[in-house]
Design a protein around this motif. Sequence first.
Motif, PDB file in Angstrom:
ATOM      1  N   LEU A  18       0.847  -1.238  -0.035  1.00 51.76           N
ATOM      2  CA  LEU A  18      -0.123  -0.039   0.014  1.00 51.76           C
ATOM      3  C   LEU A  18       0.833   1.188   0.019  1.00 51.76           C
ATOM      4  O   LEU A  18       1.808   1.314   1.016  1.00 51.76           O
ATOM      5  N   LEU A  19       0.599   2.169  -1.104  1.00 52.82           N
ATOM      6  CA  LEU A  19       1.318   3.575  -0.932  1.00 52.82           C
ATOM      7  C   LEU A  19       0.531   4.596  -0.512  1.00 52.82           C
ATOM      8  O   LEU A  19      -0.663   4.735  -0.995  1.00 52.82           O
ATOM      9  N   HIS A  20       1.106   5.353   0.125  1.00 51.06           N
ATOM     10  CA  HIS A  20       0.527   6.535   0.761  1.00 51.06           C
ATOM     11  C   HIS A  20       0.680   7.996  -0.260  1.00 51.06           C
ATOM     12  O   HIS A  20       1.074   7.766  -1.307  1.00 51.06           O
ATOM     13  N   GLY A  21      -0.117   9.121   0.309  1.00 53.62           N
ATOM     14  CA  GLY A  21      -0.051  10.131  -0.756  1.00 53.62           C
ATOM     15  C   GLY A  21       0.789  11.311  -0.307  1.00 53.62           C
ATOM     16  O   GLY A  21       1.725  10.958   0.433  1.00 53.62           O
ATOM     17  N   ILE A  22       1.111  12.212  -1.086  1.00 51.70           N
ATOM     18  CA  ILE A  22       2.202  13.221  -0.775  1.00 51.70           C
ATOM     19  C   ILE A  22       2.124  13.726   0.402  1.00 51.70           C
ATOM     20  O   ILE A  22       0.925  14.401   0.851  1.00 51.70           O
ATOM     21  N   ALA A  23       3.224  14.119   0.923  1.00 53.75           N
ATOM     22  CA  ALA A  23       3.461  14.780   2.143  1.00 53.75           C
ATOM     23  C   ALA A  23       3.013  14.044   3.296  1.00 53.75           C
ATOM     24  O   ALA A  23       2.817  14.491   4.517  1.00 53.75           O
ATOM     25  N   GLY A  24       2.551  12.743   3.053  1.00 55.74           N
ATOM     26  CA  GLY A  24       2.203  11.704   4.175  1.00 55.74           C
ATOM     27  C   GLY A  24       3.150  10.727   4.335  1.00 55.74           C
ATOM     28  O   GLY A  24       4.584  11.034   4.129  1.00 55.74           O
ATOM     29  N   ASP A  25       2.906   9.656   5.048  1.00 55.29           N
ATOM     30  CA  ASP A  25       3.779   8.296   5.102  1.00 55.29           C
ATOM     31  C   ASP A  25       2.844   6.975   5.478  1.00 55.29           C
ATOM     32  O   ASP A  25       1.794   7.193   5.172  1.00 55.29           O
ATOM     33  N   ALA A  26       3.779   5.924   5.668  1.00 50.90           N
ATOM     34  CA  ALA A  26       3.026   4.837   5.824  1.00 50.90           C
ATOM     35  C   ALA A  26       2.050   4.841   6.747  1.00 50.90           C
ATOM     36  O   ALA A  26       0.972   4.021   6.971  1.00 50.90           O
ATOM     37  N   LEU A  75       2.179  20.898   8.001  1.00 51.34           N
ATOM     38  CA  LEU A  75       3.425  20.326   7.246  1.00 51.34           C
ATOM     39  C   LEU A  75       4.469  20.420   8.202  1.00 51.34           C
ATOM     40  O   LEU A  75       5.168  19.354   8.343  1.00 51.34           O
ATOM     41  N   ARG A  76       4.551  21.503   8.937  1.00 55.73           N
ATOM     42  CA  ARG A  76       5.912  21.581  10.012  1.00 55.73           C
ATOM     43  C   ARG A  76       5.872  20.341  11.085  1.00 55.73           C
ATOM     44  O   ARG A  76       6.750  19.606  11.338  1.00 55.73           O
ATOM     45  N   SER A  77       4.629  20.306  11.530  1.00 57.46           N
ATOM     46  CA  SER A  77       4.252  19.303  12.631  1.00 57.46           C
ATOM     47  C   SER A  77       4.424  17.823  12.195  1.00 57.46           C
ATOM     48  O   SER A  77       4.552  16.962  13.082  1.00 57.46           O
ATOM     49  N   SER A  78       4.059  17.552  10.748  1.00 54.12           N
ATOM     50  CA  SER A  78       4.483  16.322  10.330  1.00 54.12           C
ATOM     51  C   SER A  78       6.019  15.981  10.018  1.00 54.12           C
ATOM     52  O   SER A  78       6.169  15.003   9.514  1.00 54.12           O
ATOM     53  N   GLY A  79       6.839  16.998  10.040  1.00 54.06           N
ATOM     54  CA  GLY A  79       8.214  16.728   9.829  1.00 54.06           C
ATOM     55  C   GLY A  79       8.574  16.911   8.282  1.00 54.06           C
ATOM     56  O   GLY A  79       9.424  16.365   7.543  1.00 54.06           O
ATOM     57  N   ALA A  80       7.559  17.540   7.674  1.00 55.25           N
ATOM     58  CA  ALA A  80       7.704  17.618   5.993  1.00 55.25           C
ATOM     59  C   ALA A  80       8.942  18.371   5.781  1.00 55.25           C
ATOM     60  O   ALA A  80       9.259  19.372   6.366  1.00 55.25           O
ATOM     61  N   ASP A  81       9.508  18.085   4.780  1.00 53.41           N
ATOM     62  CA  ASP A  81      10.836  18.686   4.144  1.00 53.41           C
ATOM     63  C   ASP A  81      10.624  19.402   2.793  1.00 53.41           C
ATOM     64  O   ASP A  81      10.339  18.745   1.857  1.00 53.41           O
TER      65      ASP A  81
END
Length: 261
Positions: free
Chosen positions: A30-38, A172-178
């Motif tokens: 299963l593959l996740h969406g942009i700016a997300g993760d597993a 995005l910041r809280s999720s650790g997005a780069d």
Amino acid sequence: MLDPVVSYFSGSDGVRLAYREVGRGRPLVLLHGIAGDATMWLRYGHAETFATRGYRVIMPDFRGHGRSAKPHDAVNYPLDVLTDDGLALLQHLGLGDDYARDYDLGGYSLGARIVVRMLVRGATPGRAVVAGQGLRQVLGIGGGAGSVLRRVFAGWGMFEPGSPEERAEQSLRSSGADPVALLHVLDSIAPTPVEPLGRVQVPTLVVVGADDERAATADELVEALPHGTRADVPGNHGTAAAAPELTTAILDFLARRQPQT
């Protein structure tokens, strides 16, 4: 929420990439969406339900996301690199050509686009799930989450407090997005023309939220796929990802497997 151990494999160019597993049985990637993760598959309970129904659920983090490497050099994000990484994961798991159709493959949003790319480039799962996308997105025709992210990244740190853009930035910041890595990811995403879709012989479920704007071209995507079928679930693009009906629709589709000959 389940918290499975994070494992690693090498991407198409040696970049270190992460994945998680829960359950035992038939592999379901299963593959996740942009700016997300597993963790999207864990957070909403999808993975746990699939596992209880006899699936070994395998959930990678795309490069530039989650626990995977987030290099800042554009050289690490050639066109279609996420597809290269997905195919590398299949090989790492022993699910390549020698084991064709001994696994299933699905994705949501960006993950769904990568599922399509994997199919047109030769992946042969028993069944495939393309969730949260229509033909317009698969063709790479503008709009969507990518445009929103580009706008947020362009104004990073400069938005009016309390504005929608500032709230998106904080999320995005809280999720650790780069931002640097994610912009490279966006630039690497390849469109898929209609013609190669017509060569996909894998039974494919196109499932979308009833209030998702992407639903407008879901039927066109189904028609472009020789063995496509459609299901609708409640919600828009964001809320449909969390809907238990999404899990049910996927399980019902996977259960309709034809005996192997």
